[in-house]
Design an enzyme around this catalytic site. Structure first.
Site, PDB file in Angstrom:
ATOM      1  N   TYR A 185     -23.041  53.397  -0.651  1.00 23.73           N
ATOM      2  CA  TYR A 185     -22.679  54.232  -1.064  1.00 23.73           C
ATOM      3  C   TYR A 185     -21.914  54.370  -2.046  1.00 23.73           C
ATOM      4  O   TYR A 185     -22.291  52.793  -2.091  1.00 23.73           O
ATOM      5  CB  TYR A 185     -22.025  55.300   0.142  1.00 23.73           C
ATOM      6  CG  TYR A 185     -20.867  54.262   0.818  1.00 23.73           C
ATOM      7  CD1 TYR A 185     -20.450  53.177   0.991  1.00 23.73           C
ATOM      8  CD2 TYR A 185     -19.766  55.124   1.869  1.00 23.73           C
ATOM      9  CE1 TYR A 185     -19.748  52.472   1.834  1.00 23.73           C
ATOM     10  CE2 TYR A 185     -19.303  54.272   2.999  1.00 23.73           C
ATOM     11  CZ  TYR A 185     -18.959  52.812   3.076  1.00 23.73           C
ATOM     12  OH  TYR A 185     -17.925  53.099   3.500  1.00 23.73           O
ATOM     13  N   GLU A 186     -21.122  55.073  -3.745  1.00 30.58           N
ATOM     14  CA  GLU A 186     -20.467  54.359  -4.324  1.00 30.58           C
ATOM     15  C   GLU A 186     -21.381  54.140  -5.072  1.00 30.58           C
ATOM     16  O   GLU A 186     -21.440  53.645  -5.514  1.00 30.58           O
ATOM     17  CB  GLU A 186     -18.650  54.022  -3.963  1.00 30.58           C
ATOM     18  CG  GLU A 186     -18.423  54.438  -3.322  1.00 30.58           C
ATOM     19  CD  GLU A 186     -17.551  55.294  -3.788  1.00 30.58           C
ATOM     20  OE1 GLU A 186     -18.187  55.864  -4.714  1.00 30.58           O
ATOM     21  OE2 GLU A 186     -17.406  56.167  -2.369  1.00 30.58           O
TER      22      GLU A 186
END
Lengths: 596, 596
Positions: free
Chosen positions: A441-442
């Site tokens: 994620y990110e």
């Protein structure tokens, strides 16, 4: 069975002895950030995370979040709500936020140290404030005055939380494909319609309102990433007067069942003509969102560090207690039925790998966070620009490598437990499951690598790299006559030289073929991470020697640095060889032949 | 959402084109193992695993095993019992077992290929027959005639299953500490008393009886590993007449909650004066158990391979379908909103890493399994001894590396899915969780490494290594004039030369200090694994060129070999540097200073 003790001594060592953050804060005129106050904040954070958050971690994993399809409501795990109330009550939500909004305006690098403790204690819980922090940065920079008053102030006070709504079912890394639409209304607001997925904290019971920051397209928007705008869409409608009113047409449709971070809710969010407000310029939403993303990327890097630290703390304790086998040179504890695991070289290899990556990663992350402080607060424009360039360069390294190392450390730490590591009650397998999201994620590791090599290096004449290499050269020069550091300075100088050389070679290759950049990127990221850590470990030895520390502490830093240079830094050679092998061995096989 | 297709083409290629198993079977006089029959077995195994076992995998993970504390009974997940009945009905249980016991006496290397398919389809289910297979080997070799009739025959028929009871709460890798006691009785039996933990398949509902093979101490046994004997302790008592009677005093006390392999039950087994029979010589139980362990170690290596294969199959399918981003050189599918993931170099890097490790690992494992066939069936004593030496050397490499690679491949394959990889419904995270046990049970990677470098290499004048290096040299010599293979033969010869050199250096260092062996062992294991795989990839290219294969198949083998030599083989240099850095950087730090 799985415990957490905040590593205050090493945080202080990294922040003050190695990085010199106290001198930096004074130079930047952050008067509140005296050494005494910073120490007090760190100690209070240790207390809060060890006693309030750490006990929630296993139960949060076991219970997960509850979802009621009828109401669309989410129930966080037992204790999360109460811990959040304590967090808000103690003022943690506004730690680094502007004073004008009710925050304490303390340095981001101090916030990063606090964040490490929060995430190590309970990563799932930490995700809720993480997104508020990102939303704060974004609103601070791009919000109109009324938007700051209406949305930023309650976030800083902790009464409301934030989210980032980027991903859609058909687009994750490729945001150019996104379809969510925003239609302008007569009152200056917009109606936002579309489905967002993987929304962390999209719905929960911790706060009174949730401020979604949503990427969407205006009716006349050009296709691709140049037609994306950013909107503020609160769960409860908020007018220009800042008062939250009726329920907005945004609703959680379902929650994901995940490998880990069960206490951190991941929502499908349905926007069905929800009232929203444009933030920043039309069609420039991605630029604004990058502010939030860069903050979040550093924060996720710190998550990797935090999990690695907790995993290795527990592996170390277990390896000291568990009796199994005898030392190669004969029994070390002949009165016991066996020696503790820690006498065995391979257990030490795993423990020292963790120690080197955790303590090294901490210096890397905290130093990157000081660049945020400089970029935001220096009076000198050139210094601000240098800090921004360096921060841009260090962000993908911090995010990419600290999360990869987080997974590696969780792996080694679990392995030290043998079969017990695989059993839930010891808590090691949860850390491994939780860590696994951090490289995704990110922005996945692959995305961080493209950002590092493409956008931050080759597209900017390697400005960030040159600044970092300048630090390395300066350190090497300062210590060129220092016999006590020669064993580190010489290989560091050589690795840095090769780093520059590889970058030049890649610049030439990439200008001939776009595939060369992508083919080299992840190996270049790893190469960069290992050389950066070599620099920090060399500095750690120098700082330990120079400071007023017990002999044992100095010995531990020196021996860990020796381990790092002897056994981890050589990984650069495998990455350098992979980089130099070129794109052909990745690109020549036809997609249809992969399963031949 | 997660599917499995048995890789028949590549199994055949490895078994026949590369290893020449059909010629070997003929030479060993295994008349039943004609090419046609082997093909038919492989095809039937593919059908059974794809249609019967593969659909059980996700549900087995979701439901796990049920335990009734009142009765001590275990309920396997839905469908497991029915699948086991089909397995027994079709005769799979006796595939490689002796004909005298009702088995089909087919080669172990064919059994290994079948096992790969079983484990890829449903690893948790595969653990039940795995232990029966190990028990079969042990009983075959060490059982008295009545024990074979009484215990082996029903296991071969699949009516009963087996277990290995080694670990106790205070001892895992260090079996010298074990406390379980066995008291001789007037009728020639023993009463066995003690607690064993981590017993796979210790209790279940698949079969009528469970044959526990239990390590315990006789009353007069010397301490440590020289005082361990082996006992057969069935769930239902069995006398010399072979008839199962009343319930024995062995009972499952609880089951473990694990990170993965939820369908494979892990039991605490309480032996409370249970009736048992000595197998093999008193105090030589560990030798006998090693027979079972070596079989199980090869089998666990194949588990790593199997999970890697399933993970990468799914990652490949997803990477071809999922549209995200554009190729660096411009749109590859301009009519679609984006190009498939597989156009991106870094996705290819992850996919090719899997392909190279899976297909390479398959050759390594199947070749090791042919050494079992030679060791058991050759008429030539010297050939049998050579096969045993080579098998002993290859077993820790196969177990250690295929399981480490299994974890690595599960990691990359999950990563290709981005956020979707972390969500349960796609099944990728289950593969990662399941894979995590394989580097732990049947001896951790650290234990495999000590076995390889200590027992199998330095203590045996590197006999196994010399045999393998002989194969490498012979191949290099045969192809020294082959221009099409030069790009592989030259670096392979160099890597093999360095392998011998490192071994010599380690032999000298280890004789000076026992810690040097342990400090180098895991890096030496990895080094060995990568060079062994280089050999198999070079041979794969040669075999593909020589055989009657489509041009695409030949291209795929060649390009994957290029990838392997260009991007994975260089990892040996990091391992060589770590080995040569010596034990000091692991051993010099005092245990008390690790958290300084």
């Amino acid at each position: 069975m799985n415990s957490y003790k905040a590593p205050l001594r090493d945080i202080r060592f990294a922040l003050f002895d190695v990085i010199g953050a106290d001198r930096l804060y004074a130079r930047l005129g952050i008067e509140t950030a005296s050494r005494d106050l910073v120490d007090a904040v760190l100690e209070e954070a240790a207390r809060f995370t060890e006693t309030v958050l750490a006990p929630l971690n296993a139960a949060g994993d076991e219970h997960g979040c509850g979802f009621d399809p009828a109401s669309g409501e989410v129930r966080t795990p037992p204790g999360f709500r109460d811990a959040y109330a304590q967090y808000v009550e103690a003022g943690w939500a506004g730690l680094t936020a502007p004073e004008a909004m009710g925050g304490q305006a303390l340095p981001e690098s101090l916030g990063a140290a606090v964040k490490e403790m929060i995430d190590a204690a309970c990563l799932s819980w930490g995700n809720y404030p993480l997104l508020s922090h990102g939303a704060t940065e974004l609103l601070k920079q791009y919000g109109e005055d009324w938007q700051k008053e209406a949305f930023l102030r309650p976030i800083v006070e902790g009464r409301w939380t934030g989210t980032m709504c980027l991903t859609e079912p058909h687009c994750g890394s490729d945001l150019g494909l996104l379809k969510t639409k925003a239609e302008p209304q007569a009152d200056g607001s917009y109606t936002v319609t579309g489905t967002k997925i993987f929304i962390t904290g999209g719905e929960h019971d911790l706060a009174d309102n949730i401020v979604h920051l949503v990427l969407a397209r205006l009716p006349d928007a050009p296709p691709g990433t140049k037609g994306i705008s950013l909107f503020i869409v609160p769960k409860f409608k908020v007018g220009r007067d800042g008062r939250a009113g009726e329920r907005n047409a945004v609703r959680c449709g379902s929650i994901e069942h995940k490998m880990g971070i069960h206490g951190s809710v991941t929502c499908v969010m349905n926007f069905d003509g929800a009232q929203g407000w444009l933030i920043g310029q039309p069609n420039k939403g991605l630029n604004a969102m990058f502010t939030m993303m860069n903050t979040a990327r550093l924060a996720v890097g710190i998550q990797g560090l935090a999990l690695a630290d907790r995993a290795w703390q527990n592996a170390l304790a277990y390896s000291r207690e568990r009796l199994q086998g005898r030392a190669a040179g004969g029994p070390r504890y002949p009165d016991k039925p066996a020696d503790p695991l820690i006498v065995h070289p391979d257990i030490r290899r795993m423990l020292l790998t963790c120690k080197a990556l955790v303590e090294g990663g901490r210096m890397l992350a905290l130093h990157a966070a000081t660049q945020v402080d400089i970029a935001e607060r220096s009076q000198d424009r050139e210094e601000r620009e240098r800090a921004e360039a360096l921060l841009g360069f260090l962000t993908p390294i911090t995010k990419g490598m600290l999360t990869e190392w987080g997974n590696e450390c969780a792996y080694h730490a679990l392995q030290c437990f043998g079969g017990h590591g695989y059993i839930r009650e010891w808590g090691m397998e949860q850390l491994a499951r939780d860590a696994r999201i951090t490289t995704i994620y990110e922005g996945t590791t692959g995305i961080q690598a493209l950002d590092l090599l493409g956008r931050k290096t080759l597209q900017q004449q390697a400005a960030g790299l040159q600044l970092f290499l300048g630090m390395v050269r300066e350190f090497c020069k300062e210590n060129s006559e220092n016999a006590a550091l020669a064993e580190f300075v010489l290989p560091l100088a050589e690795a840095a030289r090769q780093w520059g050389e590889l970058t030049m070679e890649l610049g030439q290759k990439a200008s001939a073929s776009g595939e060369e950049l992508g083919a080299a990127a992840v190996d270049y990221l790893f190469y960069s991470g290992y050389v950066a850590l070599a620099y920090w470990w060399a500095r750690a030895v120098a700082a330990a020697e120079a400071g007023d520390h017990p002999a044992g502490f100095k010995a531990a830093k020196r021996e860990t640095a020796r381990f790092y240079f002897g056994r981890l830094l050589p990984r650069t050679q495998a990455h350098a060889a992979a980089i130099r092998s070129g794109a052909g061995n990745l690109m020549d096989l036809e997609p249809g032949l992969f399963d031949s």
